[in-house]
Design an enzyme around this catalytic site. Structure first.
Site, PDB file in Angstrom:
ATOM      1  CE  LYS A  56      49.783  32.759  42.092  1.00 55.35           C
ATOM      2  NZ  LYS A  56      48.791  33.368  41.183  1.00 55.35           N
TER       3      LYS A  56
ATOM      4  NE  ARG B 151      41.832  34.305  33.786  1.00 48.90           N
ATOM      5  CZ  ARG B 151      41.004  34.510  32.773  1.00 48.90           C
ATOM      6  NH1 ARG B 151      41.049  33.710  31.741  1.00 48.90           N
ATOM      7  NH2 ARG B 151      40.127  35.486  32.798  1.00 48.90           N
TER       8      ARG B 151
ATOM      9  CG  ASP C 293      41.223  29.673  34.007  1.00 49.09           C
ATOM     10  OD1 ASP C 293      40.037  29.382  34.276  1.00 49.09           O
ATOM     11  OD2 ASP C 293      41.910  30.425  34.695  1.00 49.09           O
TER      12      ASP C 293
ATOM     13  CG  ASP D  86      43.406  31.512  45.649  1.00 43.13           C
ATOM     14  OD1 ASP D  86      43.359  30.946  44.561  1.00 43.13           O
ATOM     15  OD2 ASP D  86      43.264  32.738  45.791  1.00 43.13           O
TER      16      ASP D  86
ATOM     17  CB  VAL E 138      35.264  32.987  44.467  1.00 42.77           C
ATOM     18  CG1 VAL E 138      36.085  33.971  43.650  1.00 42.77           C
ATOM     19  CG2 VAL E 138      35.032  33.525  45.878  1.00 42.77           C
TER      20      VAL E 138
HETATM   21  N1  EPU Z   1      34.772  37.969  37.123  1.00 38.28           N
HETATM   22  C1  EPU Z   1      33.926  38.310  36.107  1.00 38.28           C
HETATM   23  N2  EPU Z   1      34.250  39.383  35.316  1.00 38.28           N
HETATM   24  C2  EPU Z   1      35.388  40.115  35.532  1.00 38.28           C
HETATM   25  C3  EPU Z   1      36.251  39.752  36.561  1.00 38.28           C
HETATM   26  C4  EPU Z   1      35.927  38.663  37.363  1.00 38.28           C
HETATM   27  O1  EPU Z   1      32.892  37.686  35.889  1.00 38.28           O
HETATM   28  O2  EPU Z   1      35.626  41.078  34.777  1.00 38.28           O
HETATM   29  C5  EPU Z   1      34.442  36.816  37.985  1.00 38.28           C
HETATM   30  C6  EPU Z   1      35.442  35.673  37.830  1.00 38.28           C
HETATM   31  O3  EPU Z   1      35.149  34.863  36.721  1.00 38.28           O
HETATM   32  C7  EPU Z   1      35.303  34.954  39.154  1.00 38.28           C
HETATM   33  C8  EPU Z   1      35.025  36.105  40.139  1.00 38.28           C
HETATM   34  O4  EPU Z   1      34.557  37.199  39.338  1.00 38.28           O
HETATM   35  O5  EPU Z   1      34.195  34.101  39.128  1.00 38.28           O
HETATM   36  C9  EPU Z   1      36.233  36.523  40.954  1.00 38.28           C
HETATM   37  O6  EPU Z   1      37.297  36.924  40.124  1.00 38.28           O
HETATM   38  P1  EPU Z   1      38.393  38.002  40.569  1.00 38.28           P
HETATM   39  O7  EPU Z   1      38.450  39.030  39.493  1.00 38.28           O
HETATM   40  O8  EPU Z   1      38.132  38.467  41.966  1.00 38.28           O
HETATM   41  O9  EPU Z   1      39.709  37.125  40.562  1.00 38.28           O
HETATM   42  P2  EPU Z   1      41.038  37.333  39.717  1.00 38.28           P
HETATM   43  O10 EPU Z   1      41.503  38.733  39.853  1.00 38.28           O
HETATM   44  O11 EPU Z   1      40.856  36.770  38.363  1.00 38.28           O
HETATM   45  C10 EPU Z   1      42.605  36.781  41.739  1.00 38.28           C
HETATM   46  C11 EPU Z   1      43.733  35.820  42.024  1.00 38.28           C
HETATM   47  C12 EPU Z   1      43.218  34.393  42.156  1.00 38.28           C
HETATM   48  C13 EPU Z   1      42.180  34.371  43.267  1.00 38.28           C
HETATM   49  C14 EPU Z   1      41.068  35.397  42.977  1.00 38.28           C
HETATM   50  C15 EPU Z   1      40.026  35.511  44.080  1.00 38.28           C
HETATM   51  C16 EPU Z   1      45.592  36.845  40.913  1.00 38.28           C
HETATM   52  C17 EPU Z   1      46.613  36.755  39.850  1.00 38.28           C
HETATM   53  N3  EPU Z   1      44.707  35.867  40.959  1.00 38.28           N
HETATM   54  O12 EPU Z   1      42.037  36.372  40.495  1.00 38.28           O
HETATM   55  O13 EPU Z   1      44.328  33.591  42.545  1.00 38.28           O
HETATM   56  O14 EPU Z   1      41.630  33.082  43.353  1.00 38.28           O
HETATM   57  O15 EPU Z   1      41.651  36.708  42.808  1.00 38.28           O
HETATM   58  O16 EPU Z   1      40.621  35.872  45.265  1.00 38.28           O
HETATM   59  O17 EPU Z   1      45.620  37.761  41.713  1.00 38.28           O
HETATM   60  C18 EPU Z   1      45.855  31.756  42.419  1.00 38.28           C
HETATM   61  O18 EPU Z   1      46.697  32.426  43.002  1.00 38.28           O
HETATM   62  O19 EPU Z   1      46.048  30.525  42.184  1.00 38.28           O
HETATM   63  C19 EPU Z   1      44.594  32.366  41.974  1.00 38.28           C
HETATM   64  C20 EPU Z   1      43.788  31.762  41.125  1.00 38.28           C
END
Ligand code: EPU
Length: 417
Positions: free
Chosen positions: A22, A93, A117, A305, A327
């Protein structure tokens, strides 16, 4: 609202087929905004989040079609409307992944600002700061992030944290910037490497994706391509956890052990026997899982995850386990639901102390997000009586055929709509 009904099950036996990731497919779909033409994406899971991303691409002006051979065909026209409306961003998101490609290809992007969220406040400040470094400007107006870029310019960047989403947005913007961008402390997840492989096939020059240092040499134009999405490592963890609770022997066709090294090592401690096969993984469940300690970290660490699924297994393990979530700030809402089933888990800040119980008891519970829902399914397999999982639509956001595949392995699971 649909519900899932799970009854005590096991031992499981047979074979499941792992679908496309996904979290890779959604970003590959966003990346098709970078250049006009017809793309073919294979191994894209047929899940609600992919439908949401399809709706978003259609709102922007693309056409998206699932073909009979199950490939997703995306036609990106010359002219698009670079706007991601609130209704879609609020549902998912990952919609924010269109920001980088739209700025790079259109010089403009309006994306509704995502709110908090179920994982707490999830800002995209790093996405915006890194795009600003390439020359983009942003204004927040009535809840919408209005981005502009009058020719992006490549630059060295250091991310303060290896955010998956920020790395992806930056990568998708930098491929069309003039000059060279380096990203230090980049996220190393396999989905980043998959995105970079897709972009390189489109004509981009990306080196080092999958490692903490990525170098992107901007090019003037890109072209559409065909691509096969990597398998979903979270779906793999879901079936491994199901076998961890229900026992039995299962083959996971298509699973890639090289994306799952820490998970396999940790699950080995928990008493599962897991071995790579030619095209997947074979797993045998234990009599009873053993307690172990877990710490989530950016890849190659244990994925955040994976944790809810593993906590479901450890809730019936022999002994006390400690787990730390590093995380996300607030990803323990599922713990209270496991508690309704008799799990003995104490939350202390971002740590969990899990005292394994002999058996869980089926109960009505709520899926608060995708993995929380899947964790409750896993727990239900090892619980006496009936577990009724409400708000199952969260599970459908991330799994194409969890109910059908578990039922095929012999699990007593059904959907009540
Ligand atoms: N964060 C910030 N600022 C930012 C971006 C992230 O503070 O600008 C923080 C987040 O709040 C979090 C941490 O950094 O505490 C990690 O966030 P990250 O950006 O790495 O995650 P994401 O891109 O929002 C993706 C996956 C998630 C998965 C995470 C970590 C997608 C659509 N989602 O989220 O997957 O948990 O990486 O590996 O790719 C899921 O599939 O159910 C899911 C939640």
């Amino acid at each position: 609202m649909s519900r899932l009904i799970v009854r005590p099950s096991g031992p499981l036996s047979g074979e499941v087929v792992i679908g496309g990731a996904k979290n890779s497919a959604l970003k590959l779909m966003a990346a098709t905004l970078l250049a006009p033409g017809r793309y073919v994406l294979r191994n894209v899971p047929d899940i609600a989040d992919v439908d949401t991303m399809s709706q978003l691409l259609e709102a922007i002006g693309c056409s998206v079609r699932r073909r009979e051979d199950d490939a997703l065909e995306i036609e990106r026209p010359q002219r698009v409307t670079p706007e991601a409306p609130y209704e879609l961003v609020e549902q998912m998101r990952a919609s924010t992944a269109v920001l980088g490609p739209l700025l790079a290809s259109e010089g403009r992007a309006s994306v509704a600002k995502p709110g908090g969220d179920n994982f707490g406040d999830r800002p995209i400040d790093m996405h915006l700061r890194s795009l600003e470094q390439l020359g983009a400007t942003f204004e927040l107006s009535h809840g919408v992030i209005e981005g502009r870029a009058d020719g992006l310019v490549g630059r060295p960047q250091v991310l303060e944290y290896p955010s998956v989403g920020a790395t992806e947005n930056l990568l998708m913007a930098a491929v069309l910037a003039s000059g060279t961008t380096t990203i230090e402390n980049a996220a190393c997840e396999p989905e980043i490497a998959d995105l970079a492989a897709f972009l390189n096939r489109m004509g981009a020059h990306v080196l080092g994706a999958g490692s903490p240092t990525i170098t992107i040499e901007g090019v003037e134009t890109l072209h559409p391509v065909e691509h096969v999405t990597i398998p979903d490592r979270i779906e793999v963890a879901t079936y491994l956890s199901a076998v961890g609770v229900a026992g039995g022997e299962v083959t996971l066709r298509g699973a890639r052990s090289d994306h799952l090294e820490i998970l396999i090592e940790r699950m080995g401690h928990m008493g599962l026997r897991i071995s790579p096969e030619a095209d997947g993984l074979w797993v045998r469940g234990p009599e009873r899982p053993r307690a172990t300690d877990l710490v989530t970290l950016p890849y190659p660490g244990l994925a955040t995850d994976h944790l809810p699924l593993l906590v479901a297994v450890l809730s019936i393990a022999d002994g006390t386990s400690f787990a730390t979530e590093n995380v996300f700030a607030n990803r323990f809402r599922y713990v209270g639901e496991l508690g309704r089933m008799g799990a003995n888990i104490r939350v202390d800040g971002h740590h969990l102390v899990i005292d394994g119980v002999d058996r869980l008891e089926g109960a009505p519970v709520q899926a608060v997000d995708i993995r929380a829902g899947a964790a409750l399914v896993v727990a239900g397999l090892g619980a006496d009586g009936e577990t009724v999982i409400h708000d199952a639509h969260h599970v459908d956001r991330g799994y194409a055929s969890l109910v059908e595949q578990l039922a095929r392995l012999g699990a007593d699971i059904s959907r009540d709509t």
